[in-house]
Design an enzyme around this catalytic site. Sequence first.
Site, PDB file in Angstrom:
ATOM      1  N   ASP A  92       0.863  -1.180   0.000  1.00  0.00           N
ATOM      2  CA  ASP A  92       0.000   0.000   0.000  1.00  0.00           C
ATOM      3  C   ASP A  92       0.898   1.228   0.000  1.00  0.00           C
ATOM      4  O   ASP A  92       1.644   1.468   0.954  1.00  0.00           O
ATOM      5  CB  ASP A  92      -0.911   0.007   1.236  1.00  0.00           C
ATOM      6  CG  ASP A  92      -1.768   1.257   1.296  1.00  0.00           C
ATOM      7  OD1 ASP A  92      -2.593   1.445   0.389  1.00  0.00           O
ATOM      8  OD2 ASP A  92      -1.594   2.046   2.244  1.00  0.00           O
ATOM      9  N   GLU A 126      -1.394  -1.696  -5.983  1.00  0.00           N
ATOM     10  CA  GLU A 126      -2.634  -1.099  -6.444  1.00  0.00           C
ATOM     11  C   GLU A 126      -2.345  -0.186  -7.616  1.00  0.00           C
ATOM     12  O   GLU A 126      -1.347   0.547  -7.627  1.00  0.00           O
ATOM     13  CB  GLU A 126      -3.278  -0.305  -5.308  1.00  0.00           C
ATOM     14  CG  GLU A 126      -4.715   0.072  -5.552  1.00  0.00           C
ATOM     15  CD  GLU A 126      -5.352   0.665  -4.306  1.00  0.00           C
ATOM     16  OE1 GLU A 126      -6.582   0.654  -4.220  1.00  0.00           O
ATOM     17  OE2 GLU A 126      -4.617   1.136  -3.432  1.00  0.00           O
ATOM     18  N   CYS A 132     -13.209  -9.762   8.358  1.00  0.00           N
ATOM     19  CA  CYS A 132     -14.547 -10.255   8.006  1.00  0.00           C
ATOM     20  C   CYS A 132     -14.997  -9.829   6.617  1.00  0.00           C
ATOM     21  O   CYS A 132     -15.990 -10.342   6.111  1.00  0.00           O
ATOM     22  CB  CYS A 132     -15.566  -9.788   9.050  1.00  0.00           C
ATOM     23  SG  CYS A 132     -15.862  -7.994   9.043  1.00  0.00           S
ATOM     24  N   ASP A 141      -3.172   1.510   7.133  1.00  0.00           N
ATOM     25  CA  ASP A 141      -2.285   1.181   6.023  1.00  0.00           C
ATOM     26  C   ASP A 141      -1.977  -0.310   5.970  1.00  0.00           C
ATOM     27  O   ASP A 141      -1.943  -0.907   4.886  1.00  0.00           O
ATOM     28  CB  ASP A 141      -0.990   1.988   6.134  1.00  0.00           C
ATOM     29  CG  ASP A 141      -1.245   3.489   6.075  1.00  0.00           C
ATOM     30  OD1 ASP A 141      -2.165   3.888   5.346  1.00  0.00           O
ATOM     31  OD2 ASP A 141      -0.529   4.245   6.758  1.00  0.00           O
TER      32      ASP A 141
END
Length: 398
Positions: free
Chosen positions: A192, A276, A331, A356
Amino acid sequence: MQLRYSFRLSPTPGQRQALAQAFGCARVVFNDALRARQDAYAAGLPYISDGDLSKQVITAARQTPERAWLGEVSAVVLQQALADLNTAYRNFFASLSGKRKGPHIAPPRCRSKKDNRQAIRFTKNARFSITPGGRLRLPKIGDVAVRWSRSLPAEPSSVTVVKDAAGRYFASFVVKVAGHPLPQAQTEIGIDLGLAHFAVLSNGRKIGSPRFLRRAEKKLKRLQRALSRKEKGSNNRAKARHAVARQHAKVADARREFHHQESTRIIRDNQTVIVEDLAVNGLARTRLAKSMHDAGWSAFVAMLEYKAALYGRTFHRINRWFPSSKMCSTCGALAESMPLNVRSWVCPCGAAHDRDVNAAINILTAGRAERLNACGDLVRPPLAVAQVSEAGSHRGAA
């Protein structure tokens, strides 16, 4: 694969003058060829072919008194200037037709002797060579001293001589190299990218942001003020401009070295690297533009990509719209919003997250799912992967 190896050159005063002449001749040929095609288009004439253009602006031009000095430099340099123009036109036409992906490409423009970067290219036809003494032999320029930091892995196919804004000379060799696969690693990593930290890895490691430009701002402001006080066109203004350019070059060199060190460490330690696909051009138009350019995300990701291909690692990008910061890595629940000032949060399931690190874990999970699905395996993606199209907003720079 082809790689570039750049080395600093130390030309003599006479060689600097010869290089300046070669830069100027290549620039004139490029501009003459561009003007010829523009005039033909304005007159409604057919597009001038590459061969006819070469005869017009090089072969015939050298026979005229106005362009006789074109014969004082290597003909390969002039031909490569035309090749650059032809490449620019092909890219422009491909962009117009939609064959070229990415932003729209503007038509070629004239080159200026005031451009920050001057360059000429020599191919094998020019018979450039590296002497037994380690000098770079260039036709009609001479044997130029090279500051070798390492040896070339193979014989170069071409060399580009570049003069940057700081007045430094470089030789950029194009070399074809085979892959050097590293021993298999058992780890995969998600990355990230951000501003508070340059990068946060899914294993919890945080790479601090050096902020090279921010640290040099005080000196740059002083040099810029000194430049603004100098009379335009004076020698003192030229000296002040070079001082500013040298300081910017130091910042760029330090940033590049940092990127190389960190990207090599990540590629060496991990078998798969997932990042990303950030919209850097769009984010650079925000109030965080200077900090983003200072971080240099695009250059860092490009290094990761080519080093992964070179060393037998796997590199993967996930969709830029994937809500990695808003999703619970435990979750899979999505938070309604996640402002940039929220650096840690607790999910209703009870999991406490560092913003982060949680985003890096989600990037790793999404990347694994996309890669496995691409291989034909039936893998249930995370909850947020199925909801990406409905999320509709980018998480922003963190």
